[in-house]
Design an enzyme around this catalytic site. Structure first.
Site, PDB file in Angstrom:
ATOM      1  N   ASP A 181      -4.330   0.689  -1.905  1.00 29.91           N
ATOM      2  CA  ASP A 181      -4.776  -0.670  -1.575  1.00 29.91           C
ATOM      3  C   ASP A 181      -4.628  -1.617  -2.762  1.00 29.91           C
ATOM      4  OD1 ASP A 181      -5.374  -0.051   1.035  1.00 29.91           O
ATOM      5  OD2 ASP A 181      -7.479   0.395   0.643  1.00 29.91           O
TER       6      ASP A 181
ATOM      7  N   HIS B  83       1.527   4.146  -3.037  1.00 29.61           N
ATOM      8  CA  HIS B  83       1.315   5.590  -2.861  1.00 29.61           C
ATOM      9  C   HIS B  83       2.311   6.403  -3.689  1.00 29.61           C
ATOM     10  CE1 HIS B  83      -1.976   6.228  -0.256  1.00 29.61           C
ATOM     11  NE2 HIS B  83      -1.461   5.669   0.821  1.00 29.61           N
TER      12      HIS B  83
ATOM     13  N   HIS C 107       0.841  -1.204   0.000  1.00 25.51           N
ATOM     14  CA  HIS C 107       0.000   0.000   0.000  1.00 25.51           C
ATOM     15  C   HIS C 107       0.872   1.250   0.000  1.00 25.51           C
ATOM     16  CE1 HIS C 107      -3.427   2.586   1.325  1.00 25.51           C
ATOM     17  NE2 HIS C 107      -2.450   3.223   1.970  1.00 25.51           N
ATOM     18  N   GLU C 108       1.870   1.284   0.872  1.00 25.24           N
ATOM     19  CA  GLU C 108       2.734   2.466   0.943  1.00 25.24           C
ATOM     20  C   GLU C 108       3.558   2.618  -0.330  1.00 25.24           C
ATOM     21  OE1 GLU C 108       2.045   4.489   3.120  1.00 25.24           O
ATOM     22  OE2 GLU C 108       0.918   3.149   4.442  1.00 25.24           O
TER      23      GLU C 108
ATOM     24  N   GLU D 101      -5.779   6.656  -1.530  1.00 29.44           N
ATOM     25  CA  GLU D 101      -5.713   5.505  -0.627  1.00 29.44           C
ATOM     26  C   GLU D 101      -6.261   4.244  -1.295  1.00 29.44           C
ATOM     27  OE1 GLU D 101      -4.156   5.479   2.128  1.00 29.44           O
ATOM     28  OE2 GLU D 101      -3.801   7.643   2.262  1.00 29.44           O
TER      29      GLU D 101
END
Length: 914
Positions: free
Chosen positions: A816, A751, A747-748, A812
């Site tokens: 995911d 980003h 997830h990070e 976000e």
């Protein structure tokens, strides 16, 4: 991870993150599993120990067998083998509390999907695996079809076993991990500090002295916070010190009288607060005796020219400058606020000032349209003002005039009704019993009208997160805030005076200037006092009226039970984080972040980065030039895991020095918290502003249950606090670690390439680095995701649907989508290795367990009011949609669970990005 190119340590350091408590540099012995300890003991076991070991092993085998039989029977029943049908509920409308309106109910005879392949390894029978299997079973609701309701299938067991605590608005896996982390800290705080003799104290090393000092500091803050009797006893006194300072810095001037015909004020038409306090009580007494209000007024200023009077008063600009500098230094957000951060247009590592809009009492614009919420809010504001303003201040009805903010910014509320009976001269005046109450209500109304206009003037959250709208570098002298900006900045004593400011919303600056110019001083001052109260009310005793008022508003906004008993230790642990967070983190990592966690965590992170780079090579919508730059950015990402290196968490002396500017005094809990806030702000302005960023500083404490990606720094950061079950354990099978912590890491990473991160290059510069065609293709796919999530909704306490803001949550949601890189990295990790052992009693393949592991980290329950608050304010989608939205767009999920085409989790149309 490449076999030929070694990677640097994740924190760019040469030594291990953790030193052993005794200072040894030797590698710590690895903890053996229960079974390993039996088969490979470190010494010859006695006959009794051998017997006990055999009995324990037999018990584990029997337990695993019974778990398997029970789960298998339940699985066969739920899958339709008994001939029964299953009722499926449409969970797309559910709130986090599983209480949403059912919009689609139907029956299904589709059997539960069977494993796509038979596990090749037998079950893992260690004690860790047995307990883990039991925990995983506790999350499941196998009466549901995972192809139609995977959220319920993966989390309903947990939800049913974890009802929402009365004092909580939300409770989930993240909250449980935080609670477990706090228990570790609480054990340290409750342990008495060893009393040493004088001789022993003389032999202490500087490190030991600093260690004791740090523990004393932590315990002092914690114990003072726990002492609620003392906090109740001192009441509002600490907050009133701040109130007095605000009133002194921004002295409000009230109109004495207004000519009914001309609406003009006489040359002696203004009262200062001091005059009001001297005259108000006398005025009430004389009016009650039938005398005129004018006869009660002291006339000292009557013969003074108006210009002479004004010359004695500070200018409004000076007053605003003084008040805002004071408020902001105390961490109180009002009108606007500054942050020190990288200049992403010139040098992302060079720290400059960025100007943001302030927070408001209600968390989002839509709340100011809800009459029931505004009514409660005005009641709370009235209570705060009644408690904070001098009792003699608001006793004369003629002192308040209707405030009229610019109507183009926000429609003002209707005027309040006449406050009461009239004086003999015909002037309206309330009865003495209710005069203060009515006037406080009117003043509260004016404050809320002002704040409503302020909220409307602000930019929408999605625009603040969009650098194309929020990056507006402006020369310092061109920033107009209605204050002496140079004097304001000088109050924070920066070593480097800024030459420019990044204005995140120029339109807000213009609107707020106009709004403030058209707002009376007494309304502005009252607004400042309310902001201070909301910021610091939770530091007061539980019986103090100011704190009770704040809790009343919170209970309405979040849907919690007013007066529900809270865990004071939990509350105080939270305050401890804000005062001495690094001391807490340093204690936490001593026991909760062993070396093998760092190694395994790094392996997962680097594997995911490699998986993403491989995927970039095959993405069709990205041209070669953009693909090459994207791969370079992925390679340049710096992962950090464990804890920040500044301050040095291994050095008690460094930690003590770091907090030297925020002393802690026994019995001064309120002041200790405020001093810590001031100290943190001073460090930011004085050490960071105008300098290069200190790369060893993190935005989070070591024990924080969270992670983040920093676009200007191109780094992904994972505190040790999140490297805990159910997210991570170094001993887990890979399918669980990659499905949970791997999902967080992916997830990070994603980003870095989401709707915001994709606008920053590999060096953190905000610039166009993709071709126009690639940008267009990306935006088309990102818009698909935004539109898809905007169809999700929760149901509020009033039964109305509140849709997810797909634009606000877009970044976000794209993050995911990184789950597929965790999947690819896990698969790559198995190459050349034996199949991983399965958990006993769980009739699922490793692939299915990967997705179950992902689902359980988002298990949560929340009040309907909190669900609505989250949709309005949180850039993350509600947890149930983070599961469903991610997996519906992931073909491997449908393949793994054999979901038929057209089922909810295998839709005919998907959004494709990565």
């Amino acid at each position: 991870m490449s076999d030929t190119t070694p990677r640097p340590s994740t924190d760019l350091e040469s030594s291990p993150l953790l030193a052993h408590r005794n200072g040894d540099e030797e590698e710590a012995p690895q903890n053996k599993s229960f079974l390993a300890a039996l088969t490979d003991p470190t010494r010859e076991m006695t006959a009794g120990e051998k017997l006990l070991g055999a009995v324990a092993l037999i018990f584990l085998v029997l337990a695993a067998t019974f778990i398997g039989l029970f789960s298998g029977l339940k699985h066969r029943i739920s899958s339709g083998e008994t001939g029964s049908t299953t009722t499926i509920t449409d969970y797309i409308t559910q709130t986090s509390t599983q209480t949403a309106t059912q919009t689609e109910v139907f029956t299904s005879t589709v059997p539960q999907p069977a494993p796509t392949e038979s596990p090749t390894q037998g079950p893992c029978l260690t004690s860790e695996c047995v307990m883990l299997a039991s925990s995983m079973l506790g999350y499941l609701d196998t009466s549901l079809d995972p192809c139609e309701d995977f959220v319920g299938f993966a989390t309903n067991g947990w939800v049913k076993a974890n009802p929402l605590p009365k004092s909580k608005a939300i409770w989930g896996s993240f909250n449980q991990v935080r609670a477990n982390n706090q228990k570790v800290i609480l054990e340290i705080l409750k342990k008495p500090i060893t009393v040493k003799s004088v001789e022993e104290l003389k032999k202490e090393t500087p490190e030991e002295i600093a260690e004791r000092d740090n523990l004393v500091k932590m315990k002092t803050v914690f114990d003072d916070c726990l002492n609620e009797d003392h906090l109740d006893e001192i009441g509002t006194a600490p907050l009133l010190d701040i109130v007095d300072a605000i009133r002194a810095s921004f002295p409000a001037v009230y109109p004495k009288s207004v000519d009914a015909k001309t609406q003009t004020q006489s040359k002696a038409a203004w009262y200062s607060f001091e005059e009001l306090e001297r005259n108000a009580r006398v005025a009430v007494d004389r009016i009650l005796n039938g005398e005129t209000a004018e006869s009660s007024i002291v006339k000292e200023e009557e013969d003074v020219e108006e210009t002479d009077f004004k010359e004695k008063e500070p200018s409004r600009k000076t007053k605003l400058t003084n008040a805002l500098a004071y408020l902001h230094a105390k961490g109180i957000s009002a009108l606007f606020e500054f942050n020190v951060e990288g200049d992403v247009g010139v040098d992302p590592q060079f720290q400059v000032l960025s100007l943001y809009q302030s927070s408001t009492g209600l968390p989002a614009k839509p709340y100011y349209d809800e009459v029931s919420i505004v009514e409660v809010y005005e009641e709370v504001v009235a209570t705060l003002l009644s408690e904070l303003l001098p009792k003699s201040l608001l006793s004369d009805a003629s002192l308040l005039v209707e405030s009229s903010p610019d109507s183009s910014l926000w429609p003002p509320f209707p005027s309040w009704p006449s406050p009461g009976p009239k004086t003999p001269e015909g002037d309206e005046f309330p009865a003495p019993e209710s005069s203060r109450s009515n006037l406080v209500k009117k003043l509260a109304h004016q404050v809320v009208v002002f704040e409503t206009a302020l909220a409307r003037a602000g930019a929408d959250p999605e625009d603040i997160f969009d650098p194309t709208k929020a990056y507006n570098p402006t020369p310092f002298e061109d920033v107009e805030l209605g204050i002496d900006l140079a004097r304001y900045v000088s109050a924070f004593a920066p070593r480097n005076f800024p030459s420019k400011i990044i204005v995140t919303s120029p339109s807000f600056v213009k609107k707020v200037n106009k709004l403030v110019a058209n707002t009376d001083d007494h309304v502005l001052q009252s607004y400042f006092l309310v902001r201070a109260a909301f910021k610091h009310a939770n530091l007061l005793g539980p019986k103090v009226e100011v704190r009770l008022a704040g809790e009343k508003l919170t209970s309405v906004l979040r849907g919690t039970k007013l007066g529900a008993e809270v865990d004071r230790e939990e509350v105080c642990a939270g305050h401890l984080d804000s005062v001495v967070g690094h001391l807490v983190g340093a204690e936490f990592i001593k026991t909760q972040f062993p070396g093998d966690s760092k190694v395994k965590g790094e392996r997962i992170i680097f594997g995911i980065i490699d998986a993403f780079k491989e995927r970039l090579k095959t993405i069709g919508w990205m041209d070669d030039a953009s693909r090459k730059k994207a791969i370079a950015k992925a390679e340049a990402i710096t992962p950090k895991i464990g804890y920040p290196l500044y301050p040095n968490h291994k050095s008690p002396i460094a930690l003590r020095n770091y907090y030297a500017r925020s002393p802690v005094n026994s019995g001064d809990f309120f002041e200790d918290v405020v001093r810590a806030t001031e100290s943190d702000l001073a460090k930011s302005w004085q050490a960071a502003l105008g300098n290069k960023r200190n790369v060893d500083i993190w935005e989070m404490n070591a024990h924080t249950v969270n992670a983040y990606f920093s676009p200007p720094d191109n780094e992904i950061v994972f505190p040790s606090g999140i490297l805990q079950p159910p997210f991570f354990n170094a001993e887990w099978p890979g399918y669980l670690s990659y499905g949970s912590f791997g999902a967080v890491a992916a997830h990070e990473l994603a980003h870095a390439f989401d709707s915001t991160g994709s606008k920053y290059d590999d060096k953190g510069f905000f610039r166009d680095w993709w071709s126009n065609s690639t940008v267009k293709a990306f935006e088309e796919r990102a818009n698909c995701i935004a539109e898809q999530y905007s169809k999700f909704y929760v149901v509020g306490p009033d039964g109305k649907q509140v849709h997810v803001n797909g634009n606000l949550t877009n970044g976000e949601n794209i993050g995911d989508f990184g789950l597929r890189f965790a999947w690819k990295a896990w698969k790559a990790s198995l190459e050349g290795q034996k199949e991983e052992k399965i958990l006993p009693g769980l009739p699922y393949t490793a692939e299915q367990m990967f997705f179950l592991s992902f689902g359980r980290i988002w298990a949560s329950t929340a009040s309907p009011a909190q669900a609505v608050a989250g949709v309005r304010t949180d850039p993350h989608s509600p947890n149930q949609f983070r599961i469903e939205g991610t997996l519906r767009n992931f073909p491997q999920f449908a393949e793994t669970f054999n979901c038929p085409k057209g089922s909810r989790m295998n839709p005919k149309e998907r959004c494709e990005l990565w």
